[in-house]
Motif scaffolding. Structure first.
Motif, PDB file in Angstrom:
ATOM      1  N   ALA A  17       0.838  -1.203   0.000  1.00 44.34           N
ATOM      2  CA  ALA A  17       0.000   0.000   0.000  1.00 44.34           C
ATOM      3  C   ALA A  17       0.874   1.255   0.000  1.00 44.34           C
ATOM      4  O   ALA A  17       0.586   2.229  -0.705  1.00 44.34           O
ATOM      5  N   PHE A  18       1.942   1.202   0.783  1.00 43.46           N
ATOM      6  CA  PHE A  18       2.883   2.327   0.839  1.00 43.46           C
ATOM      7  C   PHE A  18       3.530   2.560  -0.523  1.00 43.46           C
ATOM      8  O   PHE A  18       3.592   3.693  -1.010  1.00 43.46           O
ATOM      9  N   THR A  19       3.996   1.497  -1.154  1.00 45.82           N
ATOM     10  CA  THR A  19       4.640   1.607  -2.460  1.00 45.82           C
ATOM     11  C   THR A  19       3.675   2.172  -3.498  1.00 45.82           C
ATOM     12  O   THR A  19       4.062   3.010  -4.325  1.00 45.82           O
ATOM     13  N   ALA A  20       2.422   1.727  -3.466  1.00 48.86           N
ATOM     14  CA  ALA A  20       1.425   2.225  -4.406  1.00 48.86           C
ATOM     15  C   ALA A  20       1.200   3.719  -4.219  1.00 48.86           C
ATOM     16  O   ALA A  20       1.054   4.466  -5.199  1.00 48.86           O
ATOM     17  N   CYS A  21       1.186   4.172  -2.967  1.00 46.20           N
ATOM     18  CA  CYS A  21       1.010   5.603  -2.689  1.00 46.20           C
ATOM     19  C   CYS A  21       2.155   6.416  -3.275  1.00 46.20           C
ATOM     20  O   CYS A  21       1.936   7.463  -3.908  1.00 46.20           O
ATOM     21  N   VAL A  22       3.368   5.944  -3.067  1.00 48.45           N
ATOM     22  CA  VAL A  22       4.536   6.654  -3.591  1.00 48.45           C
ATOM     23  C   VAL A  22       4.510   6.650  -5.121  1.00 48.45           C
ATOM     24  O   VAL A  22       4.852   7.646  -5.770  1.00 48.45           O
ATOM     25  N   ASP A  23       4.062   5.530  -5.706  1.00 48.72           N
ATOM     26  CA  ASP A  23       3.946   5.445  -7.165  1.00 48.72           C
ATOM     27  C   ASP A  23       3.040   6.536  -7.724  1.00 48.72           C
ATOM     28  O   ASP A  23       3.319   7.110  -8.778  1.00 48.72           O
ATOM     29  N   CYS A  24       1.931   6.793  -7.035  1.00 49.43           N
ATOM     30  CA  CYS A  24       0.907   7.690  -7.565  1.00 49.43           C
ATOM     31  C   CYS A  24       1.444   9.090  -7.875  1.00 49.43           C
ATOM     32  O   CYS A  24       0.992   9.735  -8.839  1.00 49.43           O
ATOM     33  N   PHE A  25       2.367   9.571  -7.064  1.00 49.13           N
ATOM     34  CA  PHE A  25       2.914  10.903  -7.299  1.00 49.13           C
ATOM     35  C   PHE A  25       3.509  11.026  -8.703  1.00 49.13           C
ATOM     36  O   PHE A  25       3.532  12.104  -9.281  1.00 49.13           O
ATOM     37  N   GLU A  26       3.981   9.902  -9.228  1.00 45.74           N
ATOM     38  CA  GLU A  26       4.653   9.902 -10.519  1.00 45.74           C
ATOM     39  C   GLU A  26       3.686  10.122 -11.675  1.00 45.74           C
ATOM     40  O   GLU A  26       4.105  10.521 -12.773  1.00 45.74           O
ATOM     41  N   TYR A  27       2.405   9.880 -11.458  1.00 45.61           N
ATOM     42  CA  TYR A  27       1.435   9.903 -12.541  1.00 45.61           C
ATOM     43  C   TYR A  27       0.665  11.222 -12.650  1.00 45.61           C
ATOM     44  O   TYR A  27      -0.146  11.383 -13.556  1.00 45.61           O
ATOM     45  N   VAL A  28       0.907  12.148 -11.731  1.00 40.83           N
ATOM     46  CA  VAL A  28       0.165  13.407 -11.724  1.00 40.83           C
ATOM     47  C   VAL A  28       0.821  14.422 -12.658  1.00 40.83           C
ATOM     48  O   VAL A  28       2.028  14.650 -12.588  1.00 40.83           O
ATOM     49  N   GLN A  29       0.012  15.016 -13.515  1.00 38.22           N
ATOM     50  CA  GLN A  29       0.471  16.084 -14.395  1.00 38.22           C
ATOM     51  C   GLN A  29      -0.324  17.354 -14.094  1.00 38.22           C
ATOM     52  O   GLN A  29      -1.307  17.327 -13.351  1.00 38.22           O
ATOM     53  N   ILE A  50       8.264  13.207  -0.598  1.00 37.28           N
ATOM     54  CA  ILE A  50       9.479  12.917   0.159  1.00 37.28           C
ATOM     55  C   ILE A  50       9.170  12.817   1.647  1.00 37.28           C
ATOM     56  O   ILE A  50       9.818  12.070   2.394  1.00 37.28           O
ATOM     57  N   ARG A  51       8.152  13.566   2.103  1.00 38.51           N
ATOM     58  CA  ARG A  51       7.729  13.449   3.500  1.00 38.51           C
ATOM     59  C   ARG A  51       7.182  12.051   3.781  1.00 38.51           C
ATOM     60  O   ARG A  51       7.508  11.446   4.809  1.00 38.51           O
ATOM     61  N   LEU A  52       6.361  11.531   2.880  1.00 43.32           N
ATOM     62  CA  LEU A  52       5.806  10.191   3.057  1.00 43.32           C
ATOM     63  C   LEU A  52       6.913   9.146   3.069  1.00 43.32           C
ATOM     64  O   LEU A  52       6.927   8.249   3.918  1.00 43.32           O
ATOM     65  N   THR A  53       7.867   9.248   2.141  1.00 40.50           N
ATOM     66  CA  THR A  53       8.946   8.264   2.096  1.00 40.50           C
ATOM     67  C   THR A  53       9.875   8.388   3.295  1.00 40.50           C
ATOM     68  O   THR A  53      10.443   7.392   3.746  1.00 40.50           O
ATOM     69  N   ARG A  54      10.026   9.622   3.806  1.00 37.08           N
ATOM     70  CA  ARG A  54      10.854   9.811   5.007  1.00 37.08           C
ATOM     71  C   ARG A  54      10.252   9.066   6.190  1.00 37.08           C
ATOM     72  O   ARG A  54      10.957   8.381   6.927  1.00 37.08           O
ATOM     73  N   TRP A  55       8.943   9.222   6.363  1.00 37.42           N
ATOM     74  CA  TRP A  55       8.280   8.499   7.452  1.00 37.42           C
ATOM     75  C   TRP A  55       8.412   6.990   7.243  1.00 37.42           C
ATOM     76  O   TRP A  55       8.720   6.249   8.179  1.00 37.42           O
ATOM     77  N   GLY A  56       8.217   6.545   6.004  1.00 38.98           N
ATOM     78  CA  GLY A  56       8.314   5.123   5.726  1.00 38.98           C
ATOM     79  C   GLY A  56       9.678   4.552   6.063  1.00 38.98           C
ATOM     80  O   GLY A  56       9.789   3.469   6.651  1.00 38.98           O
ATOM     81  N   GLN A  57      10.731   5.284   5.720  1.00 37.87           N
ATOM     82  CA  GLN A  57      12.080   4.810   6.046  1.00 37.87           C
ATOM     83  C   GLN A  57      12.336   4.887   7.541  1.00 37.87           C
ATOM     84  O   GLN A  57      12.986   4.007   8.121  1.00 37.87           O
ATOM     85  N   ALA A  58      11.820   5.923   8.186  1.00 35.84           N
ATOM     86  CA  ALA A  58      12.048   6.095   9.627  1.00 35.84           C
ATOM     87  C   ALA A  58      11.454   4.948  10.439  1.00 35.84           C
ATOM     88  O   ALA A  58      12.010   4.565  11.476  1.00 35.84           O
ATOM     89  N   VAL A  59      10.330   4.395   9.974  1.00 35.04           N
ATOM     90  CA  VAL A  59       9.681   3.296  10.719  1.00 35.04           C
ATOM     91  C   VAL A  59      10.015   1.939  10.105  1.00 35.04           C
ATOM     92  O   VAL A  59       9.463   0.918  10.525  1.00 35.04           O
ATOM     93  N   ASN A  60      10.923   1.922   9.114  1.00 35.58           N
ATOM     94  CA  ASN A  60      11.307   0.673   8.437  1.00 35.58           C
ATOM     95  C   ASN A  60      10.081  -0.059   7.895  1.00 35.58           C
ATOM     96  O   ASN A  60       9.898  -1.262   8.112  1.00 35.58           O
ATOM     97  N   ILE A  61       9.258   0.675   7.166  1.00 33.60           N
ATOM     98  CA  ILE A  61       7.975   0.135   6.737  1.00 33.60           C
ATOM     99  C   ILE A  61       8.091  -1.069   5.816  1.00 33.60           C
ATOM    100  O   ILE A  61       7.208  -1.930   5.790  1.00 33.60           O
ATOM    101  N   MET A  62       9.191  -1.170   5.080  1.00 32.68           N
ATOM    102  CA  MET A  62       9.332  -2.262   4.118  1.00 32.68           C
ATOM    103  C   MET A  62       9.760  -3.572   4.768  1.00 32.68           C
ATOM    104  O   MET A  62       9.539  -4.646   4.196  1.00 32.68           O
TER     105      MET A  62
END
Length: 276
Positions: A17-29, A50-62
């Motif tokens: 779910a986290f990866t899908a969220c980060v993916d979505c940013f790439e598709y916005v024009q 980058i805020r979302l990915t920072r939190w994800g890395q901080a909590v070792n979400i993967m």
């Protein structure tokens, strides 16, 4: 059950779910109506990513199912997954609105060719940082869509920010996030870029906004007493070959004993401070 971008609610784990969220940013024009605001709005969107990915890395979400909290309950974990899914819903809603515009309207979109080179380089760097944290390939296979009205962008960015607020409260990792955001500011390193980020991050990413401000204004050292060895401020390893942000520092009341040793300020390569 509800389905967004081919993802069924409850059918995927938190990392997916986290990866899908980060993916979505790439598709916005952005539609041509945004004009010059396109640059700053795209940067604000990248601040959100980058805020979302920072939190994800901080909590070792993967890799950590408990996201840094050994006593985390199944309800808390489910709430995070539901919140991430709601971020997907926000993106999906903006895509649906985009599809409602008719061909009689100006549906042309802006590209990096319309941007100042400084913005292009900055957005590329932030995108690179975010993707590096994703640690897995894209899982979404969807078509790009465009935002055509400022109100659509406002609803999207404010909704995402509010949802990130929620997951940061449930699984906080303030120390790790501060460490990561300072690394981000160091990566950006250019004063012009830091100024742009400080402005774009307002209301979107307070940590990044403050880190950019600190990097631009320098450090303040007040009433510091050093009896042994002390290193304060920034430090970079001796194999560093990049740029450095040149800022002023304020010193007031710094005392170093006769046998003391202190490095107060920034360090960029050379012999390590701790080596005699």
């Amino acid at each position: 059950m509800a389905e967004v971008f081919g993802i069924v609610a409850g059918a995927v784990g938190v990392p997916a779910a986290f990866t899908a969220c980060v993916d979505c940013f790439e598709y916005v024009q952005f539609g041509r109506h945004f004009g010059r605001d396109y640059q700053t709005d795209l940067l604000a969107l990248n601040c959100s990513r980058i805020r979302l990915t920072r939190w994800g890395q901080a909590v070792n979400i993967m890799t950590d199912p408990k996201m840094g909290m050994p006593d985390a309950t199944s309800e808390q974990i489910q709430t995070v997954k539901d919140t991430l899914y709601q971020i997907l819903v926000l993106f999906a809603d903006s895509a649906k609105i985009s599809q409602q515009y008719t061909t009689g309207e100006d549906l042309s979109v802006l590209s990096s060719d319309s941007m100042d080179p400084t913005f292009v380089a900055l957005n590329n760097k932030m995108r690179e940082l975010a993707i590096k944290r994703q640690k897995r390939s894209n899982i979404l296979k969807i078509t790009r869509w465009a935002l055509y009205r400022k109100s659509e962008f406002k609803n999207l960015i404010e909704g995402i920010s509010s949802l990130i607020d929620n997951i940061e409260k449930i699984f906080p990792a303030p120390q790790a996030q501060v460490t990561l955001v300072r690394q981000e500011a160091t990566e950006l390193h250019d004063q012009g870029a830091l100024g742009l980020v400080q402005s774009a991050a307002e209301g979107v990413d307070s940590l990044l906004q403050n880190a950019a401000k600190e990097a631009l204004s320098g450090h303040r050292y007040l009433n510091v007493s050093v009896k042994g060895k002390a290193l304060t401020g920034n430090a970079v390893s001796s194999d560093w070959h990049g740029k450095a942000v040149v800022t002023s520092h304020t010193y007031d009341g710094v005392v170093v004993d006769n046998n003391g040793k202190a490095l107060i300020g920034n360090k960029y390569g050379g012999k390590d401070f701790w080596d005699d």
